[in-house]
Design an enzyme around this catalytic site. Structure first.
Site, short mmCIF file in Angstrom:
data_model
loop_
_atom_site.label_atom_id
_atom_site.label_comp_id
_atom_site.label_asym_id
_atom_site.label_seq_id
_atom_site.Cartn_x
_atom_site.Cartn_y
_atom_site.Cartn_z
N ASP A 151 0.84 -1.20 0.00
CA ASP A 151 0.00 0.00 0.00
C ASP A 151 0.88 1.25 0.00
O ASP A 151 2.04 1.20 0.42
CB ASP A 151 -0.89 0.02 1.25
N1 URA Z 1 -1.07 -5.98 4.03
C1 URA Z 1 -1.58 -4.74 3.99
O1 URA Z 1 -2.62 -4.47 4.58
N2 URA Z 1 -0.95 -3.81 3.27
C2 URA Z 1 0.23 -4.03 2.63
O2 URA Z 1 0.78 -3.12 2.01
C3 URA Z 1 0.77 -5.33 2.69
C4 URA Z 1 0.10 -6.29 3.40
#
Ligand code: URA
Length: 238
Positions: free
Chosen positions: A106
């Site tokens: 993310d």
């Molecule tokens: N899980 C998440 O919620 N976000 C990420 O970026 C990676 C794993």
């Protein structure tokens, strides 16, 4: 042994269209072993080749296998919309080679991100069948409790997921931090699992993929490195 003309070598490494590479070479901007090579037709062994372009050193690599310490506020998507893309942290010629992130983090997640232009490698690394563990350190809004850990280990139900999703291991690091190991890579998985267990993730960092740790790579946020054969060999299940 694999020989190529110098213009084809530069093109293959992402330095631009053939004509442009020929101009760079004719202008004396490309050196090998300290000597400018100005004839683009010069045939050169690519295996182990090191060269400079505009005085910067590069090595010939058939494929790129990179690790990036992703900072917050960068997007993994090819067409980033709200933040700069992670590709902007790499040399331009790597983007020209179609380097892509292996899976996604993310925009606000930090830590270890693999990047490559080798489709087979990207596919293999992303395959759930390989059971490659990914280790995350999650900071939580509310205190972490043994009950939360137990729930994450037992499995939580996420919207749109038919099966319960469980952490492989889950350890309390301190009052507001957990180390969670997952094998799948579902959308926002850690954040959604924490939310489903009644807490809220306020920061997330991926600290390890397979046996390869971010700490061992010693990269500042935003820095990248080439992965050695030994490091590649660590990208497996335990
Ligand atoms: N899980 C998440 O919620 N976000 C990420 O970026 C990676 C794993």
């Amino acid at each position: 042994m694999s020989k190529l003309s110098l213009d084809r070598i530069l093109q293959s490494q992402g330095f631009g269209a053939r004509k442009w590479c020929q101009q760079l070479i004719a202008a004396g901007e490309v050196t090998i072993a300290g000597e400018p090579i100005t004839d683009y037709r010069t045939s050169i062994e690519t295996n182990g080749l090191a060269f400079t372009v505009y005085g910067e050193e590069w090595k010939f690599l058939e494929h790129l296998y990179l690790a990036l310490n992703k900072p917050a506020d960068y997007e993994c998507s090819r067409k980033p919309s709200h933040h700069p893309g992670v590709l902007s942290l790499l040399p331009q010629q790597f983007s020209n080679r179609d380097v892509q992130p292996v899976g996604r983090l993310d925009h606000d997640t930090t830590g270890l991100l693999l990047m490559s232009d080798d489709g087979a490698f990207i596919h293999a690394q992303s395959s759930p069948k390989r059971h490659i563990p990914k280790v995350y350190v999650a900071t939580t809004h509310d205190e972490v409790t043994p009950k939360l850990v137990a729930q994450l280990l037992k499995g939580v139900k996420l919207h749109d997921e038919p099966e319960l999703l469980a952490a492989i291991t889950c350890v309390m690091l301190d009052s507001h931090r957990l180390e969670i190991v997952l094998e799948q890579g579902k959308y926002h998985q850690v954040k959604r699992m924490l939310a489903a267990a009644g807490n809220h993730c306020t920061a997330l960092c991926r600290s390890q993929i397979g046996q390869l740790t971010l700490a061992a790579l010693d990269l500042e946020a935003g820095e990248w490195c080439y992965l050695s054969a030994a490091q590649m060999a660590q990208l497996v299940a335990a």
